[in-house]
Design an enzyme around this catalytic site. Structure first.
Site, PDB file in Angstrom:
ATOM      1  N   PRO A 139       0.791  -1.234   0.000  1.00 21.21           N
ATOM      2  CA  PRO A 139       0.000   0.000   0.000  1.00 21.21           C
ATOM      3  C   PRO A 139       0.827   1.291   0.000  1.00 21.21           C
ATOM      4  O   PRO A 139       0.858   2.044   0.978  1.00 21.21           O
ATOM      5  CB  PRO A 139      -0.830  -0.137   1.274  1.00 21.21           C
ATOM      6  N   CYS A 140       1.464   1.573  -1.111  1.00 25.05           N
ATOM      7  CA  CYS A 140       2.314   2.758  -1.220  1.00 25.05           C
ATOM      8  C   CYS A 140       1.514   4.047  -1.063  1.00 25.05           C
ATOM      9  O   CYS A 140       2.092   5.087  -0.744  1.00 25.05           O
ATOM     10  CB  CYS A 140       3.097   2.744  -2.529  1.00 25.05           C
ATOM     11  N   HIS A 141       0.196   3.968  -1.231  1.00 25.28           N
ATOM     12  CA  HIS A 141      -0.622   5.166  -1.035  1.00 25.28           C
ATOM     13  C   HIS A 141      -0.613   5.621   0.425  1.00 25.28           C
ATOM     14  O   HIS A 141      -0.942   6.757   0.727  1.00 25.28           O
ATOM     15  CB  HIS A 141      -2.061   4.915  -1.501  1.00 25.28           C
TER      16      HIS A 141
END
Length: 174
Positions: A139-141
């Site tokens: 989950p780079c967001h």
């Protein structure tokens, strides 16, 4: 023997998304987030000779996981199905740390670097996130700037808006 690669386009609450994978043995190659131009989901895959798929059970499971995420459900990272071999051990350490950021929470690039054992490597975290082939699953967001601002996400204003929407979705369900 040449391995055939496949792709699957599917509907989420945020629009069409896609995955690409290899079969025999199964390995997820890439996740493409919902975007404002759905043709950009499959054209790159077709340009590389990937074939469309609608039946592979593991691809269905991953697509269902991603659909669930965009419906507000937490997900587990399917490490055993992702091909991380193209990433260095340091990049893999960053990805594992990012995957450990809890649903609905964020961490700064610097915090991720420190937690992964690379203090003062915030830029390395940023470049590693830019290469993330598995958004949502990794989950780079959830990685933001140290001042609390949103930071980058996949390029373009639509991508930044998508990052905001994904973070807002998670906050609604925490």
């Amino acid at each position: 023997m040449h391995t055939i690669s496949y792709y699957r386009v599917f509907e989420t609450a945020f629009g069409l998304a896609a995955i690409a994978f290899k079969d025999k043995p199964f390995a997820l190659i890439e996740v493409k987030l919902p975007c404002d131009r759905p043709d950009t989901l499959w054209h790159p895959f077709e340009d590389h000779g990937y074939r469309p798929d609608t039946v592979h059970s593991l691809a269905t499971a991953i697509a269902d996981t991603l659909v669930g995420y965009f419906d507000g459900r937490t997900i587990d990272t399917p490490w055993n199905l992702m091909d991380l071999s193209r990433f260095t051990p340091s990049q893999q350490a960053i990805y594992r740390q990012v995957a450990a950021i809890p649903y609905g929470h964020t961490a700064s690039y610097g915090q991720v670097a420190a937690m992964a054992g690379f203090p003062r490597a915030a830029r390395f975290v940023g470049t590693t996130m830019a290469k993330n082939a598995y958004p949502v699953l990794i989950p780079c967001h959830r990685v933001i700037k140290s001042d609390g601002s949103i930071g980058g996400f996949g390029g373009g204003s639509h991508a930044i808006d998508l990052k905001r929407r994904m973070l807002a979705l998670e906050r609604r369900f925490v």
